[in-house]
Scaffold this active site. Structure first.
Site, PDB file in Angstrom:
ATOM      1  N   SER A 134       0.860  -1.187   0.000  1.00  0.00           N
ATOM      2  CA  SER A 134       0.000   0.000   0.000  1.00  0.00           C
ATOM      3  C   SER A 134       0.898   1.238   0.000  1.00  0.00           C
ATOM      4  O   SER A 134       2.023   1.199   0.529  1.00  0.00           O
ATOM      5  CB  SER A 134      -0.872   0.006   1.250  1.00  0.00           C
ATOM      6  OG  SER A 134      -1.430   1.291   1.446  1.00  0.00           O
ATOM      7  N   TYR A 171      -1.072  -1.141  10.631  1.00  0.00           N
ATOM      8  CA  TYR A 171      -1.305  -1.475   9.213  1.00  0.00           C
ATOM      9  C   TYR A 171      -0.174  -0.919   8.340  1.00  0.00           C
ATOM     10  O   TYR A 171       0.374  -1.628   7.500  1.00  0.00           O
ATOM     11  CB  TYR A 171      -2.661  -0.903   8.797  1.00  0.00           C
ATOM     12  CG  TYR A 171      -3.028  -1.092   7.337  1.00  0.00           C
ATOM     13  CD1 TYR A 171      -3.491  -2.315   6.872  1.00  0.00           C
ATOM     14  CD2 TYR A 171      -2.932  -0.037   6.435  1.00  0.00           C
ATOM     15  CE1 TYR A 171      -3.844  -2.483   5.539  1.00  0.00           C
ATOM     16  CE2 TYR A 171      -3.286  -0.193   5.100  1.00  0.00           C
ATOM     17  CZ  TYR A 171      -3.744  -1.416   4.656  1.00  0.00           C
ATOM     18  OH  TYR A 171      -4.094  -1.586   3.330  1.00  0.00           O
TER      19      TYR A 171
HETATM   20  N1  LIG Z   1      -8.531  -0.058  -1.316  1.00  0.00           N
HETATM   21  C1  LIG Z   1      -7.414   0.638  -1.151  1.00  0.00           C
HETATM   22  O1  LIG Z   1      -7.411   1.879  -1.217  1.00  0.00           O
HETATM   23  C2  LIG Z   1      -6.137  -0.062  -0.899  1.00  0.00           C
HETATM   24  C3  LIG Z   1      -6.047  -1.417  -0.616  1.00  0.00           C
HETATM   25  N2  LIG Z   1      -4.831  -1.996  -0.420  1.00  0.00           N
HETATM   26  C4  LIG Z   1      -4.696  -3.419  -0.169  1.00  0.00           C
HETATM   27  O2  LIG Z   1      -5.319  -4.142  -1.231  1.00  0.00           O
HETATM   28  C5  LIG Z   1      -5.814  -5.371  -0.749  1.00  0.00           C
HETATM   29  C6  LIG Z   1      -7.268  -5.522  -1.160  1.00  0.00           C
HETATM   30  O3  LIG Z   1      -8.005  -4.454  -0.639  1.00  0.00           O
HETATM   31  P1  LIG Z   1      -9.445  -4.057  -1.203  1.00  0.00           P
HETATM   32  O4  LIG Z   1      -9.684  -4.689  -2.498  1.00  0.00           O
HETATM   33  O5  LIG Z   1      -9.548  -2.603  -1.061  1.00  0.00           O
HETATM   34  O6  LIG Z   1     -10.376  -4.744  -0.088  1.00  0.00           O
HETATM   35  P2  LIG Z   1     -11.883  -5.251  -0.149  1.00  0.00           P
HETATM   36  O7  LIG Z   1     -12.385  -5.134   1.253  1.00  0.00           O
HETATM   37  O8  LIG Z   1     -12.645  -4.603  -1.228  1.00  0.00           O
HETATM   38  O9  LIG Z   1     -11.717  -6.807  -0.513  1.00  0.00           O
HETATM   39  C7  LIG Z   1     -11.018  -7.650   0.348  1.00  0.00           C
HETATM   40  C8  LIG Z   1     -11.062  -9.073  -0.189  1.00  0.00           C
HETATM   41  O10 LIG Z   1     -10.261  -9.902   0.636  1.00  0.00           O
HETATM   42  C9  LIG Z   1     -11.052 -10.920   1.246  1.00  0.00           C
HETATM   43  N3  LIG Z   1     -10.465 -11.140   2.568  1.00  0.00           N
HETATM   44  C10 LIG Z   1     -10.443 -10.325   3.630  1.00  0.00           C
HETATM   45  N4  LIG Z   1      -9.781 -10.879   4.648  1.00  0.00           N
HETATM   46  C11 LIG Z   1      -9.337 -12.076   4.215  1.00  0.00           C
HETATM   47  C12 LIG Z   1      -8.586 -13.124   4.800  1.00  0.00           C
HETATM   48  N5  LIG Z   1      -8.157 -13.072   6.060  1.00  0.00           N
HETATM   49  N6  LIG Z   1      -8.309 -14.211   4.052  1.00  0.00           N
HETATM   50  C13 LIG Z   1      -8.737 -14.287   2.780  1.00  0.00           C
HETATM   51  N7  LIG Z   1      -9.456 -13.350   2.179  1.00  0.00           N
HETATM   52  C14 LIG Z   1      -9.757 -12.253   2.887  1.00  0.00           C
HETATM   53  C15 LIG Z   1     -12.487 -10.408   1.174  1.00  0.00           C
HETATM   54  O11 LIG Z   1     -13.488 -11.419   1.093  1.00  0.00           O
HETATM   55  P3  LIG Z   1     -14.134 -12.136   2.396  1.00  0.00           P
HETATM   56  O12 LIG Z   1     -14.786 -11.077   3.205  1.00  0.00           O
HETATM   57  O13 LIG Z   1     -15.079 -13.149   1.836  1.00  0.00           O
HETATM   58  O14 LIG Z   1     -12.979 -12.786   3.082  1.00  0.00           O
HETATM   59  C16 LIG Z   1     -12.436  -9.675  -0.169  1.00  0.00           C
HETATM   60  O15 LIG Z   1     -12.542 -10.587  -1.231  1.00  0.00           O
HETATM   61  C17 LIG Z   1      -5.559  -5.374   0.756  1.00  0.00           C
HETATM   62  O16 LIG Z   1      -4.367  -6.080   1.012  1.00  0.00           O
HETATM   63  C18 LIG Z   1      -5.369  -3.900   1.106  1.00  0.00           C
HETATM   64  O17 LIG Z   1      -4.553  -3.748   2.214  1.00  0.00           O
HETATM   65  C19 LIG Z   1      -3.686  -1.273  -0.519  1.00  0.00           C
HETATM   66  C20 LIG Z   1      -3.723   0.043  -0.781  1.00  0.00           C
HETATM   67  C21 LIG Z   1      -4.944   0.764  -0.962  1.00  0.00           C
HETATM   68  C1  LIG Z   2      -5.574  12.901   4.986  1.00  0.00           C
HETATM   69  C2  LIG Z   2      -4.217  12.860   4.355  1.00  0.00           C
HETATM   70  C3  LIG Z   2      -3.679  11.696   3.880  1.00  0.00           C
HETATM   71  C4  LIG Z   2      -4.558  10.528   3.997  1.00  0.00           C
HETATM   72  C5  LIG Z   2      -4.499   9.414   3.309  1.00  0.00           C
HETATM   73  C6  LIG Z   2      -5.381   8.302   3.428  1.00  0.00           C
HETATM   74  C7  LIG Z   2      -6.638   8.341   4.187  1.00  0.00           C
HETATM   75  C8  LIG Z   2      -5.017   7.189   2.812  1.00  0.00           C
HETATM   76  C9  LIG Z   2      -5.701   5.970   2.769  1.00  0.00           C
HETATM   77  C10 LIG Z   2      -5.044   4.967   2.243  1.00  0.00           C
HETATM   78  C11 LIG Z   2      -5.563   3.661   2.039  1.00  0.00           C
HETATM   79  C12 LIG Z   2      -6.995   3.410   1.854  1.00  0.00           C
HETATM   80  C13 LIG Z   2      -4.661   2.709   2.019  1.00  0.00           C
HETATM   81  C14 LIG Z   2      -4.883   1.333   1.889  1.00  0.00           C
HETATM   82  O1  LIG Z   2      -3.978   0.557   2.055  1.00  0.00           O
HETATM   83  C15 LIG Z   2      -2.293  11.682   3.285  1.00  0.00           C
HETATM   84  C16 LIG Z   2      -2.322  11.362   1.803  1.00  0.00           C
HETATM   85  C17 LIG Z   2      -1.432  10.671   4.018  1.00  0.00           C
HETATM   86  C18 LIG Z   2      -1.552  12.993   3.443  1.00  0.00           C
HETATM   87  C19 LIG Z   2      -2.406  14.152   3.266  1.00  0.00           C
HETATM   88  C20 LIG Z   2      -3.508  14.126   4.285  1.00  0.00           C
END
Ligand SMILES: NC(=O)C1=CN([C@@H]2O[C@H](COP(=O)(O)OP(=O)(O)OC[C@H]3O[C@@H](n4cnc5c(N)ncnc54)[C@H](OP(=O)(O)O)[C@@H]3O)[C@@H](O)[C@H]2O)C=CC1
Ligand SMILES: CC1=C(/C=C/C(C)=C/C=C/C(C)=C/C=O)C(C)(C)CCC1
Length: 282
Positions: free
Chosen positions: A174, A187
């Site tokens: 991330s 996280y």
């Molecule tokens: N969305 C974002 O902005 C960002 C997301 N990420 C990362 O991307 C990845 C996916 O996130 P995102 O698509 O947003 O999440 P979602 O919540 O949309 O989807 C998560 C998926 O993972 C499954 N899941 C959750 N926990 C587990 C587990 N313990 N074992 C197996 N499957 C699991 C869920 O299904 P079920 O509930 O059936 O298990 C679902 O299919 C994560 O690793 C997150 O940290 C990174 C940066 C930004």
């Molecule tokens: C408010 C704020 C921020 C917040 C970022 C957020 C809320 C990020 C969420 C990230 C996710 C969803 C990550 C999943 O892995 C920054 C850009 C740090 C800096 C500027 C002020």
């Protein structure tokens, strides 16, 4: 004399006359799709980023094994993709549970006979709050699911990638690994650890022909990023952030993963690649 005028190989068009490197990468018409004949196992792939990756790898020709914690979510995702004519199967797998990881590998082998790609998408964040206030239970959950499970699952998949004489692994970190977000300390830390895991595994597995890279998404529109329980209710105003002034879509992560799995990325390993609409790396 004849030898002097022997044509330089790359001056000819037919594949028999192509230089060695071009022949190695050339494809016949029937195997045009970049991942044809390959098998991909994807964790956390019933919605969000994982689902978009599953759809894209299947569209690009792979057989995809979908998984997540809830069987009903797996069934729904498999039905949707099968209705689109894609080659998918699925099974339940909570990546934090050893028996589920083993079951995922066994199911993939039963349906597909081998594994070429492992994409570890599943990730959790059960805490919005102080890092030092986090209980040991919270630390264990986040590190178990986000950091340890990709390595432990890969250790089970490894013999089968070795059988295929190579493979590609994609981890999912991330942007918070580079720019820590307040109240997400545990996280953030888990996602920074994945950057290191990617580099270590890449070095360790390169001699086996297995590449390991890491997708590093910015803020992507999914349930996870929009839910207050998992993310602080403080999405930045993207218009004030330089770069592409909007949130990302899951599909915008999927293309990179397909590329990293494909032979076009055959010389790329150990890379952490941002898909964030801006770069926070030097
Ligand atoms: N969305 C974002 O902005 C960002 C997301 N990420 C990362 O991307 C990845 C996916 O996130 P995102 O698509 O947003 O999440 P979602 O919540 O949309 O989807 C998560 C998926 O993972 C499954 N899941 C959750 N926990 C587990 C587990 N313990 N074992 C197996 N499957 C699991 C869920 O299904 P079920 O509930 O059936 O298990 C679902 O299919 C994560 O690793 C997150 O940290 C990174 C940066 C930004
Ligand atoms: C408010 C704020 C921020 C917040 C970022 C957020 C809320 C990020 C969420 C990230 C996710 C969803 C990550 C999943 O892995 C920054 C850009 C740090 C800096 C500027 C002020």
């Amino acid at each position: 004399m004849a030898a002097i005028f022997r044509p330089i190989p790359w001056a000819f068009r037919g594949s028999l006359c192509l230089p060695l490197s071009a022949r190695r990468f050339s494809k016949t018409a029937d195997e045009n799709r970049s991942l044809a004949g390959k098998v991909a196992v994807i964790t956390g792939s019933t919605r969000g980023i994982g689902f978009a990756i599953a759809r894209r790898l299947a569209q690009d020709g792979a057989h995809v094994v979908i998984s997540s914690r809830k069987q009903e979510n797996v069934d729904e995702a498999v039905t949707i993709l099968k209705e689109e004519g894609l080659s998918v199967t699925g099974t339940m797998c909570h990546v934090g549970k050893a028996e589920d990881r083993q079951h995922l590998v066994t199911t993939a082998l039963k349906h597909s006979g081998g594994i070429d790609f492992l994409v570890c998408v599943a990730g959790v964040n059960p805490l919005v709050g102080s890092t030092l206030g986090a209980s040991e239970q919270i630390w264990d959950k986040i590190l178990d699911v986000n950091v340890k499970s990709p390595a432990l699952l890969l250790s089970k998949v490894l013999p089968y990638m070795e059988n295929r004489r190579g493979g590609s692994v994609v981890l999912v970190s991330s942007g918070v690994a580079y720019v820590p977000v307040p109240k997400l300390g545990v996280y953030n830390t888990s996602k920074t650890a994945l950057l290191g895991l990617c580099k270590s595994l890449a070095v360790e597995l390169a001699p086996k022909g297995i590449r390991v890279n890491c997708l590093v998404p910015g803020i992507i529109k999914t349930d996870f990023s929009l839910r207050e329980k998992t993310m602080p209710n403080m999405l930045p105003d993207m218009n004030k952030i330089f770069g592409v002034k909007r949130l990302g879509e899951p599909e915008e992560c999927a293309g990179l993963v397909s590329f990293l799995c494909s032979s076009d990325a055959s010389y790329i390993t150990g890379e952490n690649i941002m898909v964030a609409g801006f770069s926070s790396k030097l």
